[in-house]
Motif scaffolding. Structure first.
Motif, PDB file in Angstrom:
ATOM      1  N   ASN A 433       0.831  -1.196   0.000  1.00  0.00           N
ATOM      2  CA  ASN A 433       0.000   0.000   0.000  1.00  0.00           C
ATOM      3  C   ASN A 433       0.871   1.253   0.000  1.00  0.00           C
ATOM      4  OD1 ASN A 433       0.757   0.514   2.799  1.00  0.00           O
ATOM      5  ND2 ASN A 433      -0.741  -1.066   3.363  1.00  0.00           N
ATOM      6  N   ALA A 501      -1.747  -1.764   7.480  1.00  0.00           N
ATOM      7  CA  ALA A 501      -3.042  -2.436   7.319  1.00  0.00           C
ATOM      8  C   ALA A 501      -3.542  -2.982   8.648  1.00  0.00           C
ATOM      9  CB  ALA A 501      -2.900  -3.565   6.299  1.00  0.00           C
ATOM     10  N   PHE A 502      -2.637  -3.530   9.439  1.00  0.00           N
ATOM     11  CA  PHE A 502      -3.007  -4.078  10.750  1.00  0.00           C
ATOM     12  C   PHE A 502      -3.519  -2.975  11.678  1.00  0.00           C
ATOM     13  CE2 PHE A 502      -1.892  -5.055  15.153  1.00  0.00           C
ATOM     14  CZ  PHE A 502      -2.515  -6.273  15.324  1.00  0.00           C
ATOM     15  N   PHE A 504      -4.790  -0.004  11.017  1.00  0.00           N
ATOM     16  CA  PHE A 504      -6.068   0.590  10.622  1.00  0.00           C
ATOM     17  C   PHE A 504      -7.212  -0.422  10.708  1.00  0.00           C
ATOM     18  CE2 PHE A 504      -3.267   3.682   8.372  1.00  0.00           C
ATOM     19  CZ  PHE A 504      -3.751   4.834   8.988  1.00  0.00           C
ATOM     20  N   SER A 505      -6.960  -1.666  10.353  1.00  0.00           N
ATOM     21  CA  SER A 505      -8.031  -2.665  10.374  1.00  0.00           C
ATOM     22  C   SER A 505      -8.447  -3.017  11.797  1.00  0.00           C
ATOM     23  CB  SER A 505      -7.589  -3.936   9.633  1.00  0.00           C
ATOM     24  OG  SER A 505      -6.490  -4.541  10.294  1.00  0.00           O
ATOM     25  N   ARG A 506      -7.514  -2.939  12.758  1.00  0.00           N
ATOM     26  CA  ARG A 506      -7.839  -3.235  14.160  1.00  0.00           C
ATOM     27  C   ARG A 506      -8.326  -2.010  14.919  1.00  0.00           C
ATOM     28  NH1 ARG A 506      -5.961  -8.278  15.804  1.00  0.00           N
ATOM     29  NH2 ARG A 506      -5.930  -9.573  13.914  1.00  0.00           N
ATOM     30  N   ARG A 511      -9.534   5.784  11.148  1.00  0.00           N
ATOM     31  CA  ARG A 511      -9.666   5.790   9.703  1.00  0.00           C
ATOM     32  C   ARG A 511      -9.488   7.200   9.135  1.00  0.00           C
ATOM     33  NH1 ARG A 511      -9.117   0.996   7.179  1.00  0.00           N
ATOM     34  NH2 ARG A 511     -10.206  -0.656   8.302  1.00  0.00           N
ATOM     35  N   ASP A 514      -6.116   7.887   7.843  1.00  0.00           N
ATOM     36  CA  ASP A 514      -5.662   7.025   6.751  1.00  0.00           C
ATOM     37  C   ASP A 514      -5.644   7.819   5.445  1.00  0.00           C
ATOM     38  OD1 ASP A 514      -5.003   5.027   5.044  1.00  0.00           O
ATOM     39  OD2 ASP A 514      -6.842   3.875   5.287  1.00  0.00           O
ATOM     40  N   ASP A 519      -7.653  -0.520   2.944  1.00  0.00           N
ATOM     41  CA  ASP A 519      -8.550  -1.430   3.650  1.00  0.00           C
ATOM     42  C   ASP A 519      -8.106  -2.831   3.286  1.00  0.00           C
ATOM     43  OD1 ASP A 519     -10.590  -3.149   4.493  1.00  0.00           O
ATOM     44  OD2 ASP A 519     -12.079  -1.552   4.342  1.00  0.00           O
ATOM     45  N   ARG A 520      -7.532  -3.517   4.251  1.00  0.00           N
ATOM     46  CA  ARG A 520      -6.938  -4.816   3.955  1.00  0.00           C
ATOM     47  C   ARG A 520      -7.974  -5.810   3.440  1.00  0.00           C
ATOM     48  NH1 ARG A 520      -2.875  -8.039   8.009  1.00  0.00           N
ATOM     49  NH2 ARG A 520      -1.805  -9.243   6.411  1.00  0.00           N
ATOM     50  N   ARG A 521      -9.189  -5.720   3.965  1.00  0.00           N
ATOM     51  CA  ARG A 521     -10.225  -6.647   3.519  1.00  0.00           C
ATOM     52  C   ARG A 521     -10.574  -6.401   2.063  1.00  0.00           C
ATOM     53  NH1 ARG A 521     -14.555  -5.349   5.496  1.00  0.00           N
ATOM     54  NH2 ARG A 521     -13.960  -3.541   6.735  1.00  0.00           N
ATOM     55  N   ARG A 524      -7.770  -7.817  -0.131  1.00  0.00           N
ATOM     56  CA  ARG A 524      -7.815  -9.270  -0.252  1.00  0.00           C
ATOM     57  C   ARG A 524      -8.967  -9.698  -1.159  1.00  0.00           C
ATOM     58  NH1 ARG A 524      -8.245 -10.404   4.772  1.00  0.00           N
ATOM     59  NH2 ARG A 524      -6.029 -10.560   5.180  1.00  0.00           N
TER      60      ARG A 524
END
Length: 565
Positions: A433, A501-502, A504-506, A511, A514, A519-521, A524
């Motif tokens: 990213n 990614a970790f 922000f996702s946790r 956000r 950011d 957005d890691r999801r 993927r």
């Protein structure tokens, strides 16, 4: 030495032939533009993605077999501190084209990108991609400079034409026909140029090999006569540097826009692969004459020629050894033929560099950032202005240094240490990213500057194991430091990308902070979707009719995020 009038006449005829071919190709491009569904910019930059197979092979080969290639190999073989084992250029290019054909062509072709910077712009946004474009543009300008240096030195030696006139005339001709027809002009003139390179070089070889002032090169290959053996050797202490130079030449070329311009102009992925594989063989064959020129020059008693003593190396003219050998070891008419080969090689690489940089600026900077609503006609003018600006910049640099190897290695070095790791991560690691790319960019740039560069008299602040004075008394890194920088840059990009990614996702970082909107999801999910789509297209192609087989299966671009900050 008086001005070589017959040589000037021959060169004038050559330039007129190239210019005429460029004009014819520009008219062809206008006809194709009327038939093609794509816009004018795609016709100019990618020949409507419908370049002929044979023409594609010729233009890719001619792009790599430039003036730096021909003169640089001869210089390395002749240089008593280097030798054949250090004249790496032909062999690494085989690896370049095979890796490009097997791995890099597929994602570029399937996503139907226009330039190699498109995936960066789609995923990282405009600001970061603009910073990444800078080293690519600088590398192209250095490419223009090194090709012109090789021709200027050759023409000044053989024709006794002043250096500045040689460079200026060649620069103007290349700029003019590139302006006229874009990739069509470049590609079709490359066909003429590559034929001339092949024929001219091999015509000169027998005369060089049989001249009375030189010993049999088989006798001097491993025995010291007039200078050190021309085969050279790689000491264990120098192995790291040899490996590093090999990797720079092999992988650095994969980060050049000119390579992807040929790949993306092919009508299908299969055609792009065939183009790469065939070009690798041509590069190897075209490197042999330059090796022989360097070997003959190293086996020559220069005091027995009209050149006299001291030798070219002792006079600091090793970079011009090919034209010097042609001038003093062959008949006059043969040397004129030889300069035709150098001129053709220079033009074939220079036009590619001009169009490459124009593609990056016009498509990724002007069209996508400065004026998104720019008309097709406006973009044509932007491309033309870009070609002129890059041509003038490269021409200006030729007066700063007269060594072909300096511009060659510095330009490829930038592509390898800065751009190559970024390209690998964005094409093959979906987790990458903007945060990782930024960290990798800064880390790679900082490490490269601190590692020093003897070619531009930049002393190293970081001394890797084995750092010492070379044969010319310059402090040099003999550790494979550039490959180490690439590995560190790739690791930095991936680790920082994972970490960002970790966080922000946790929810450990808001956000709202950011700025790259990762957005890691989503990453993927889109990566999985793209893979499924590619698999489906592959199955469909296997069961399709002849008509669908002729088309290139497409995969939707992964528009992860185009938000800028």
């Amino acid at each position: 030495m008086a001005l070589n009038v017959p040589g000037l006449i021959v060169m004038a005829m050559f330039y007129l032939l190239i210019l005429g071919t460029g004009i014819w190709a520009s008219m062809r491009s206008r006809r194709e533009e009327k038939k093609c569904s794509g816009d004018g910019m795609e016709i100019t930059l990618l020949a409507g993605r419908n370049i002929n197979q044979l023409v594609g092979i010729f233009t890719l080969t001619a792009t790599w077999v430039g003036g730096g290639f021909i003169l640089g190999i001869a210089e390395a073989v002749y240089n008593p501190t280097l030798g054949l084992v250090w004249a790496l250029m032909p062999v690494p290019y085989i690896l370049t084209f095979f890796l490009g054909g097997f791995f890099f062509a597929k994602p570029m072709r399937e996503n139907k990108y226009v330039t190699m910077m498109d995936p960066f712009q789609l995923k990282y946004g405009n600001v970061l991609s603009s910073a990444l474009i800078l080293p690519a543009l600088v590398a192209d300008v250095l490419w223009v400079a090194r090709t012109l240096v090789s021709l200027g030195g050759t023409m000044s030696v053989i024709l006794d034409l002043p250096y500045i006139y040689s460079i200026f005339i060649s620069s103007v001709v290349a700029i003019v026909y590139t302006l006229l027809g874009g990739l069509y002009s470049v590609a079709y003139t490359d066909v003429i140029q590559l034929i001339l390179i092949f024929v001219s070089l091999w015509v000169c070889v027998p005369f060089l090999m049989t001249n009375p002032s030189s010993l049999d090169i088989s006798l001097t290959a491993y025995n010291e006569t007039y200078q050190a053996p021309w085969v050279g050797k790689v000491e264990l202490a120098d192995a790291g540097k040899w490996f590093d130079d090999f990797m720079v030449l092999a992988l650095g070329g994969l980060a050049y826009q000119a390579f992807y311009q040929r790949i993306l102009s092919a009508s299908s992925y299969t055609q792009a692969q065939v183009t790469c594989f065939a070009s690798s063989a041509f590069c190897l064959v075209l490197g042999i004459p330059s090796i022989l020129v360097g070997a003959v020059a190293a086996s020559t008693d220069w005091n027995a020629t009209s050149y006299g003593s001291p030798s070219p190396y002792e006079r600091g003219q090793a970079g011009s050894i090919l034209p010097i050998a042609l001038q003093y070891l062959t008949p006059a008419y043969v040397s004129i033929i030889g300069i035709g080969a150098v001129a053709a090689a220079v033009m074939s690489s220079m036009d590619s560099a001009l169009l490459s940089s124009a593609s990056l600026f016009s498509s990724n900077v002007y069209k996508n950032i400065i004026r998104k609503q720019a008309s097709d006609q406006e973009m044509q003018w932007v491309i033309r202005i870009s070609v002129v600006v890059v041509g003038l910049a490269g021409t200006g640099l030729t007066f700063l240094d007269n060594s072909v190897l300096v511009f060659w290695l510095v330009g490829v070095d930038m592509s390898y240490t800065i751009m190559f790791p970024q390209l690998v991560c964005i094409l093959f690691f979906p987790v990458s990213n903007g945060y990782g790319a930024t960290a990798g960019y800064l880390a790679g740039m900082l490490l490269r500057v601190l590692s020093g560069e003897p070619l531009i008299n930049l002393p190293p602040a970081i001394r890797f194991p084995g750092c010492r004075l070379d044969a010319e008394g310059k402090l040099t890194q003999f550790f494979p430091f550039r490959t180490t920088i690439v590995a560190v840059t790739v690791a930095t990009i991936l680790l920082v990308s994972h970490a960002a990614a970790f966080l922000f996702s946790r929810g450990l970082l808001s956000r709202e902070r950011d700025v790259f909107h990762i957005d890691r999801r989503v990453v993927r999910q889109l990566a999985t979707s793209a893979h499924s789509q590619a698999t489906a297209n592959g199955t469909k192609e296997a069961n399709s009719t002849k008509r669908t087989q002729a088309q290139d299966p497409g995969v939707e671009k992964q528009l992860l995020d185009t938000t800028t900050f």
